[in-house]
Design a protein around this motif. Structure first.
Motif, PDB file in Angstrom:
ATOM      1  N   SER A 282       0.857  -1.198   0.000  1.00 34.04           N
ATOM      2  CA  SER A 282       0.000   0.000   0.000  1.00 34.04           C
ATOM      3  C   SER A 282       0.887   1.240   0.000  1.00 34.04           C
ATOM      4  O   SER A 282       2.106   1.148   0.131  1.00 34.04           O
ATOM      5  N   LYS A 283       0.242   2.395  -0.133  1.00 31.96           N
ATOM      6  CA  LYS A 283       1.003   3.644  -0.116  1.00 31.96           C
ATOM      7  C   LYS A 283       1.667   3.842   1.240  1.00 31.96           C
ATOM      8  O   LYS A 283       2.783   4.336   1.340  1.00 31.96           O
ATOM      9  N   ARG A 284       0.951   3.414   2.303  1.00 33.36           N
ATOM     10  CA  ARG A 284       1.514   3.575   3.653  1.00 33.36           C
ATOM     11  C   ARG A 284       2.585   2.518   3.948  1.00 33.36           C
ATOM     12  O   ARG A 284       3.548   2.782   4.660  1.00 33.36           O
ATOM     13  N   LYS A 285       2.387   1.367   3.373  1.00 39.00           N
ATOM     14  CA  LYS A 285       3.354   0.283   3.576  1.00 39.00           C
ATOM     15  C   LYS A 285       3.762  -0.292   2.222  1.00 39.00           C
ATOM     16  O   LYS A 285       3.298  -1.373   1.818  1.00 39.00           O
ATOM     17  N   PRO A 286       4.621   0.425   1.510  1.00 39.72           N
ATOM     18  CA  PRO A 286       5.075  -0.117   0.217  1.00 39.72           C
ATOM     19  C   PRO A 286       5.941  -1.370   0.431  1.00 39.72           C
ATOM     20  O   PRO A 286       6.608  -1.503   1.456  1.00 39.72           O
ATOM     21  N   LEU A 287       5.894  -2.251  -0.530  1.00 46.36           N
ATOM     22  CA  LEU A 287       6.730  -3.449  -0.471  1.00 46.36           C
ATOM     23  C   LEU A 287       8.015  -3.201  -1.261  1.00 46.36           C
ATOM     24  O   LEU A 287       7.967  -2.926  -2.462  1.00 46.36           O
ATOM     25  N   VAL A 288       9.127  -3.271  -0.558  1.00 48.36           N
ATOM     26  CA  VAL A 288      10.440  -3.093  -1.207  1.00 48.36           C
ATOM     27  C   VAL A 288      11.146  -4.447  -1.182  1.00 48.36           C
ATOM     28  O   VAL A 288      11.397  -5.019  -0.122  1.00 48.36           O
ATOM     29  N   ILE A 289      11.469  -4.959  -2.370  1.00 49.28           N
ATOM     30  CA  ILE A 289      12.158  -6.248  -2.494  1.00 49.28           C
ATOM     31  C   ILE A 289      13.567  -5.983  -3.000  1.00 49.28           C
ATOM     32  O   ILE A 289      13.764  -5.321  -4.025  1.00 49.28           O
ATOM     33  N   HIS A 290      14.533  -6.468  -2.236  1.00 48.53           N
ATOM     34  CA  HIS A 290      15.946  -6.324  -2.620  1.00 48.53           C
ATOM     35  C   HIS A 290      16.409  -7.627  -3.291  1.00 48.53           C
ATOM     36  O   HIS A 290      16.257  -8.709  -2.717  1.00 48.53           O
ATOM     37  N   VAL A 291      16.961  -7.506  -4.479  1.00 54.58           N
ATOM     38  CA  VAL A 291      17.509  -8.661  -5.206  1.00 54.58           C
ATOM     39  C   VAL A 291      18.980  -8.374  -5.464  1.00 54.58           C
ATOM     40  O   VAL A 291      19.326  -7.439  -6.189  1.00 54.58           O
ATOM     41  N   GLU A 292      19.836  -9.197  -4.872  1.00 56.99           N
ATOM     42  CA  GLU A 292      21.285  -8.932  -4.922  1.00 56.99           C
ATOM     43  C   GLU A 292      22.032 -10.220  -5.215  1.00 56.99           C
ATOM     44  O   GLU A 292      21.687 -11.294  -4.700  1.00 56.99           O
ATOM     45  N   ALA A 293      23.052 -10.124  -6.059  1.00 58.71           N
ATOM     46  CA  ALA A 293      23.925 -11.263  -6.348  1.00 58.71           C
ATOM     47  C   ALA A 293      25.289 -11.003  -5.724  1.00 58.71           C
ATOM     48  O   ALA A 293      25.973 -10.041  -6.079  1.00 58.71           O
ATOM     49  N   LYS A 294      25.666 -11.856  -4.778  1.00 56.70           N
ATOM     50  CA  LYS A 294      26.995 -11.752  -4.175  1.00 56.70           C
ATOM     51  C   LYS A 294      27.377 -13.090  -3.564  1.00 56.70           C
ATOM     52  O   LYS A 294      26.521 -13.887  -3.167  1.00 56.70           O
TER      53      LYS A 294
END
Length: 363
Positions: A282-294
């Motif tokens: 939601s606007k108040r709780k956006p979903l942020v997904i981190h995708v990282e290769a290491k």
């Protein structure tokens, strides 16, 4: 059988032409030495004649025993029949040598007597026993080669059977992932129909069609490059962005050097799909997904914001990925859930990381 190379190899395990020639010569010389010792007691011409008799008996012995050996291998081809076959073969060797010695000696004695040459042939245990031992040892070479060839073939067939099983399991898991994607996509489409216009729903269906076209074009593979998997995952996220807009954010940190690494196809997309499905966006709780290769891993991480209303789940995604990695390699995904962050680390593979039973399958 004697002059057919393919048949010799089929039932003997190798082309025994020269083995037979040399074996017969050596056995005939041993037989002559034990019975007459012709080449030290007689002139060369007489010695050759005496040795010719031993050579004749040896040839008869060899090919009778060899024929019986082939017959027994046809009759008892399985490993479980080996004891029975070898026991019968051993008795056959003893019987054949004694029979040929007795009958051949009797005939030779009568032939020589007919020409006025006094001769008497008696079977002596102290002479016949070494001949039996040498014959058995020679036939044991046949058995050792035959056992080795069958064992090698059996191991190869077992490995091929394992490969078929592994490939079947991988196919089943890969095909399982696609309906899982469709199931969740239909749930998303239902929400769009409820909340948006028909045009938005039509656009979503069009883009969903593009994604499925991508799946079909990627072929039935069990491993794909990270580069291709990212293309698919980003196409999937593009579809989801139609629904969630800026409330769904992806933070990609993928170095160029990692793009050629191998990964189970649709595994990244399944992780993104699960994150979207089980978290508030939601606007108040956006979903942020981190995708990282290491560190030879693809790490997918998001903050947990569980939905108050549970959405129906097939519980396929993570188990599917874990099972596919278990079949393909010795490296397993790592899953961490501390109540605040949900983190999944997928191993980035090389061709050499594959299990032996899988590595030779045509993926």
């Amino acid at each position: 059988m004697l002059f057919n190379k393919e048949r010799r190899i089929q039932y003997l395990g190798f082309n025994d032409f020269w083995f037979s020639v040399i074996g017969v010569l050596i056995l005939s010389l041993i037989t002559d030495y034990l019975f007459n010792n012709s080449f030290t007691k007689h002139p060369f011409g007489i010695a050759v004649i005496n040795w010719s008799a031993s050579l004749f008996f040896t040839i008869i012995d060899w090919f009778i025993i060899r024929s019986i050996m082939i017959f027994l291998r046809k009759k008892y081809p399985d490993f479980r029949d080996d004891k029975k076959r070898i026991l019968i073969f051993f008795l056959t060797i003893v019987s054949t040598v004694l029979f040929v010695d007795f009958v051949g000696g009797f005939l030779l004695e009568n032939i020589l007597n007919a020409f006025g040459i006094n001769s008497s042939h008696t079977t002596q245990l102290k002479i016949i026993l070494p001949i039996l031992l040498v014959t058995i040892m020679t036939m044991a070479i046949y058995e050792a080669v035959y056992y080795y060839i069958r064992l090698k073939k059996s191991i190869k067939e077992e490995e091929q059977a394992k490969q078929v099983i592994v490939q079947t399991q991988l196919d089943a898991l890969r095909n399982q992932a696609q309906p899982h994607f469709l199931f969740n996509s239909l749930n998303t489409l239902r929400d769009i129909i409820d909340q948006n216009s028909k045009e938005d729903a039509k656009e979503f269906v069009d883009k969903l069609s593009d994604v499925y076209r991508f799946i079909l074009q990627s072929g039935n593979v069990n491993l794909t490059s990270l580069r291709e998997e990212l293309r698919f995952a980003q196409a999937y996220i593009h579809i989801q962005s139609e629904r969630f807009g800026n409330n769904l954010k992806l933070n990609w940190r993928i170095p160029e050097t990692a793009l050629d690494a191998m990964i189970a196809p649709m595994s990244l997309q399944l992780l993104l799909e699960n994150a979207i499905k089980h978290n508030v966006i939601s606007k108040r709780k956006p979903l942020v997904i981190h995708v990282e290769a290491k560190d030879h891993q693809l790490i997918v991480q998001n903050k947990i914001e569980s939905k108050s209303t549970k959405i129906p789940s097939t519980k396929v995604g993570l188990k599917n990925i874990q099972k596919r990695y278990a079949l393909i390699s010795n490296k397993s995904p790592e899953i961490k859930n501390d109540g605040n962050q949900f983190i999944v680390s997928l191993p980035l593979l090389k061709i050499t990381d594959q299990n032996k039973s899988y590595a030779s399958t045509d993926y």
